[in-house]
Design an enzyme around this catalytic site. Structure first.
Site, mmCIF file in Angstrom:
data_model
loop_
_atom_site.group_PDB
_atom_site.id
_atom_site.type_symbol
_atom_site.label_atom_id
_atom_site.label_comp_id
_atom_site.label_asym_id
_atom_site.label_seq_id
_atom_site.Cartn_x
_atom_site.Cartn_y
_atom_site.Cartn_z
ATOM 1 N N LYS A 181 34.613 38.556 45.804
ATOM 2 C CA LYS A 181 35.846 39.250 45.407
ATOM 3 C C LYS A 181 36.716 39.531 46.625
ATOM 4 C CE LYS A 181 35.326 42.556 42.188
ATOM 5 N NZ LYS A 181 34.698 43.697 41.436
ATOM 6 N N GLY A 196 43.070 40.351 38.393
ATOM 7 C CA GLY A 196 41.993 39.419 38.059
ATOM 8 C C GLY A 196 41.928 38.195 38.953
ATOM 9 N N GLU A 229 29.386 40.872 45.577
ATOM 10 C CA GLU A 229 28.965 41.979 44.714
ATOM 11 C C GLU A 229 28.010 41.429 43.667
ATOM 12 O OE1 GLU A 229 31.755 45.351 43.447
ATOM 13 O OE2 GLU A 229 31.802 44.012 41.720
ATOM 14 N N LYS A 232 43.161 41.461 31.411
ATOM 15 C CA LYS A 232 43.043 42.157 30.137
ATOM 16 C C LYS A 232 44.014 41.606 29.094
ATOM 17 C CE LYS A 232 41.990 46.133 32.950
ATOM 18 N NZ LYS A 232 42.594 47.246 33.695
ATOM 19 N N GLU A 236 38.030 52.405 37.094
ATOM 20 C CA GLU A 236 37.441 51.318 36.304
ATOM 21 C C GLU A 236 35.937 51.194 36.540
ATOM 22 O OE1 GLU A 236 41.183 48.328 35.661
ATOM 23 O OE2 GLU A 236 39.730 47.726 37.189
ATOM 24 N N GLU A 283 36.613 49.865 40.651
ATOM 25 C CA GLU A 283 37.812 50.101 41.458
ATOM 26 C C GLU A 283 38.671 51.203 40.859
ATOM 27 O OE1 GLU A 283 41.019 47.359 41.686
ATOM 28 O OE2 GLU A 283 40.902 46.756 39.597
ATOM 29 N N ASN A 297 42.718 52.008 40.057
ATOM 30 C CA ASN A 297 44.100 51.537 40.013
ATOM 31 C C ASN A 297 44.986 52.772 40.161
ATOM 32 O OD1 ASN A 297 43.451 48.924 37.577
ATOM 33 N ND2 ASN A 297 43.468 48.829 39.791
ATOM 34 N N ARG A 332 47.953 53.938 39.969
ATOM 35 C CA ARG A 332 49.296 53.767 39.402
ATOM 36 C C ARG A 332 49.202 53.907 37.888
ATOM 37 N NH1 ARG A 332 48.058 48.785 37.018
ATOM 38 N NH2 ARG A 332 46.718 47.497 38.294
ATOM 39 N N ARG A 345 48.513 42.504 24.335
ATOM 40 C CA ARG A 345 49.600 42.050 25.209
ATOM 41 C C ARG A 345 50.107 40.699 24.725
ATOM 42 N NH1 ARG A 345 47.715 43.233 31.467
ATOM 43 N NH2 ARG A 345 46.496 45.131 31.058
HETATM 44 P P1 ADP Z 1 46.354 46.849 34.386
HETATM 45 O O1 ADP Z 1 44.967 47.284 34.654
HETATM 46 O O2 ADP Z 1 47.404 47.869 34.561
HETATM 47 O O3 ADP Z 1 46.468 46.072 33.158
HETATM 48 P P2 ADP Z 1 46.652 44.425 35.781
HETATM 49 O O4 ADP Z 1 45.596 44.124 36.768
HETATM 50 O O5 ADP Z 1 46.725 43.651 34.539
HETATM 51 O O6 ADP Z 1 46.587 45.966 35.589
HETATM 52 O O7 ADP Z 1 48.030 44.358 36.537
HETATM 53 C C1 ADP Z 1 49.220 44.969 36.089
HETATM 54 C C2 ADP Z 1 50.358 44.064 36.417
HETATM 55 O O8 ADP Z 1 50.481 43.878 37.804
HETATM 56 C C3 ADP Z 1 50.178 42.713 35.831
HETATM 57 O O9 ADP Z 1 51.446 42.313 35.447
HETATM 58 C C4 ADP Z 1 49.596 41.888 36.973
HETATM 59 O O10 ADP Z 1 49.995 40.543 36.848
HETATM 60 C C5 ADP Z 1 50.220 42.552 38.166
HETATM 61 N N1 ADP Z 1 49.346 42.657 39.363
HETATM 62 C C6 ADP Z 1 48.321 43.489 39.505
HETATM 63 N N2 ADP Z 1 47.777 43.401 40.732
HETATM 64 C C7 ADP Z 1 48.507 42.501 41.397
HETATM 65 C C8 ADP Z 1 48.470 41.979 42.733
HETATM 66 N N3 ADP Z 1 47.579 42.390 43.623
HETATM 67 N N4 ADP Z 1 49.380 41.064 43.062
HETATM 68 C C9 ADP Z 1 50.284 40.656 42.177
HETATM 69 N N5 ADP Z 1 50.380 41.117 40.909
HETATM 70 C C10 ADP Z 1 49.504 42.016 40.521
HETATM 71 P P1 ADP Z 2 41.077 43.362 39.653
HETATM 72 O O1 ADP Z 2 41.503 44.168 40.829
HETATM 73 O O2 ADP Z 2 41.526 41.958 39.726
HETATM 74 O O3 ADP Z 2 41.404 44.062 38.376
HETATM 75 P P2 ADP Z 2 38.290 44.161 39.201
HETATM 76 O O4 ADP Z 2 37.296 44.438 40.277
HETATM 77 O O5 ADP Z 2 38.844 45.324 38.477
HETATM 78 O O6 ADP Z 2 39.477 43.280 39.788
HETATM 79 O O7 ADP Z 2 37.613 43.165 38.161
HETATM 80 C C1 ADP Z 2 38.337 42.563 37.128
HETATM 81 C C2 ADP Z 2 37.374 42.044 36.061
HETATM 82 O O8 ADP Z 2 36.459 41.102 36.627
HETATM 83 C C3 ADP Z 2 36.469 43.113 35.460
HETATM 84 O O9 ADP Z 2 37.112 43.794 34.400
HETATM 85 C C4 ADP Z 2 35.306 42.282 34.966
HETATM 86 O O10 ADP Z 2 35.602 41.611 33.766
HETATM 87 C C5 ADP Z 2 35.166 41.261 36.076
HETATM 88 N N1 ADP Z 2 34.231 41.739 37.125
HETATM 89 C C6 ADP Z 2 34.547 42.390 38.262
HETATM 90 N N2 ADP Z 2 33.445 42.680 38.992
HETATM 91 C C7 ADP Z 2 32.394 42.200 38.292
HETATM 92 C C8 ADP Z 2 30.965 42.149 38.516
HETATM 93 N N3 ADP Z 2 30.420 42.662 39.606
HETATM 94 N N4 ADP Z 2 30.194 41.540 37.579
HETATM 95 C C9 ADP Z 2 30.753 41.007 36.468
HETATM 96 N N5 ADP Z 2 32.062 41.004 36.207
HETATM 97 C C10 ADP Z 2 32.889 41.582 37.100
HETATM 98 MG MG MG Z 3 40.684 45.961 37.828
#
Ligand code: ADP
Ligand code: ADP
Ligand code: MG
Length: 445
Positions: free
Chosen positions: A156, A163, A198, A235, A273, A285, A287, A289, A335
């Protein structure tokens, strides 16, 4: 605080404008040259063009945003989600210019923006975290950690989001090829090449907690949300409260989130989360915001979370305690994205023509679309969020089904039919879900 500049676009910009109106504040919209006609431009008290269509030179330009605040006399800035919402530099620069940044402090943003540092903090606050490595400098170091932790693992990006930059690694051979790729991609996507390993949880559920804190140390949670239905770790369908969780576990997760917020000295709205595996849960993690899926929690609590953000930023106390928050009923959001299911869900562009829009009992539509609106390639493909609220999950689910059927637009391709299949799938109806749900039912390609 009198005038809030909204450093964002789309539906979230509209939400903030409406919350400003409720709170008796003036609003300033910013827009790129490609979005002169956008609804947020029309709805705000005033509007300023901040640059060309390319978001790097408009919505992501800190100098342009600060200049817009100076020109309009805005004394606060709401960053929305995505874009610069979790950027500690923006928070700092705002402060230096006497502009209230509506969100946590730069220090908290910096910590939460680093998944490894956030896990350390969570551990220190007594939350369960998944075993993992620190940021890794090279393949050899990665291999040593992988051996210790044991495959399968996830690679990661420490600064990751949306994602992106998440990779499954099942063997040393895979690690060898994926490690340099992941590093390069993280560097490109987030300007930060730090990656870590992880433990991989095979079939988890994604459960998160909405937290809210004022400047006086009062922290409350608005319950849990489940966002297990994901496509490529993004999501797609979210609901509150998280279904099929034993009440005791739900309570433990919610309390853990509050404990972390207290530990961090968090101010404002945020999301903690977790992954849930059986009766165990692990922090992944924060978020720091407002999140896309915040409406499902609002429907249960009966309060406007964006307005709460504005109130807290003005130094107002929450004015209610945890015991006074009652979570009523069940809510599900999906969405609607402008993407083409026949072309691997690539973003779809064109003009949107509205034929029929949903409404009625328990239905809420958060959207910025209007008849003839151009969907541009530069921005997020999110077109609308459809939220259904009911007394119980089944009522919310059937309302959402009807609402989705009535969401009829043309001009761009959308994922609506995929969402309909998800909502009507027996496994979804039974809330028997894991993050691999879409892949399993083979609807996502
Ligand atoms: P949420 O948990 O609020 O649904 P998302 O991870 O789906 O968060 O991100 C919210 C919005 O911000 C989405 O439109 C996603 O594409 C954008 N986004 C989130 N993190 C980043 C990033 N690090 N760089 C660019 N866009 C991001
Ligand atoms: P982002 O910042 O892109 O939202 P997250 O760490 O929140 O990243 O992870 C996004 C998604 O990826 C999680 O909701 C889950 O579906 C998957 N994920 C993240 N970490 C793990 C893990 N250790 N094992 C399995 N799935 C994971
Ligand atoms: Mg996340």
């Amino acid at each position: 605080m009198e005038k809030v500049l909204i450093a964002n676009r789309g539906e979230i910009a509209l939400r903030v404008i409406e919350a400003c109106r409720e709170e008796g504040l003036f609003s300033v919209a910013v827009y790129s040259e490609a979005e002169r006609e956008a609804l947020h431009v029309r709805e705000a008290t005033e509007a300023v063009c901040i640059g060309p269509a390319d978001p790097r030179r408009s919505y992501l330009s800190i100098p342009a945003l600060i200049a817009a605040c100076e020109v309009t006399g805005a004394d606060a800035l709401h960053p929305g989600y995505g874009f610069l919402s979790e950027n500690p530099d923006l928070a700092e620069i705002c402060e230096a210019h006497g502009i209230t940044f509506i969100g946590p402090s730069a220090e908290v943003l910096r910590l939460c923006g680093d998944k490894v540092a956030a896990k350390e903090a969570a551990k220190a606050a007594g939350l369960p975290v998944l075993p993992g490595s620190p940021p890794l400098s090279d393949e050899n170091e990665a291999e040593k950690w992988a051996e210790d932790l044991g495959y399968p693992l996830l690679l990661k990006a420490a600064a990751g989001g949306g994602g992106r930059g998440i990779r499954l690694v099942r063997s040393p051979a895979e690690l060898k090829t994926l490690f340099p790729q992941a590093k390069k991609e993280a560097e490109l996507a987030f300007g930060d090449g730090r990656v870590f390993l992880e433990r991989y949880v095979p079939e988890p559920r994604h459960v998160e907690v909405q937290i809210l804190a004022d400047k006086f140390g009062n922290v409350v949670h608005w319950g849990t949300r489940d966002c297990t239905v994901q496509r490529r770790h993004q999501k797609l369908v979210e609901e509150a409260p998280a279904p099929a969780l034993p009440p005791k576990l739900r309570e433990r997760i919610s309390r853990a989130a509050v404990r972390l917020a207290e530990h961090l000295g968090y101010v404002g709205a945020g999301t903690v989360e977790f992954l849930v595996e059986g009766e165990d849960f692990y922090f992944i993690e924060v978020n720091a915001r407002i999140q896309v899926e915040h409406p499902v929690s609002e429907m249960l609590v009966g309060r406007n979370l964006v307005r709460e953000q504005l109130r807290v930023a003005q130094g107002k106390p929450l004015g209610y305690r945890q015991e006074q928050i009652e979570l009523y009923g069940h809510a599900i959001e999906c969405r609607i994205n402008a993407e083409d299911p026949d072309r691997g869900f690539l973003p779809s562009t064109g003009r949107v023509w509205l034929h029929s829009l949903p409404g009625g009992m328990g239905i809420r539509v958060d959207t910025h679309i209007y008849h003839g609106m151009p969907v541009l390639p530069y921005y997020d493909p999110l077109l609308a969020k459809i939220i259904a609220h009911g007394e119980d999950r089944e009522e919310a689910r059937t309302r959402l089904y009807s609402a989705l059927r009535r969401f009829q637009i043309s001009g761009v391709k959308t994922n609506r039919d995929l969402l309909l299949s998800v909502i009507s799938h027996p496994q979804f109806a039974m809330a028997s879900l894991a993050t691999d749900f879409l892949e399993r039912i083979k609807l996502s390609r």
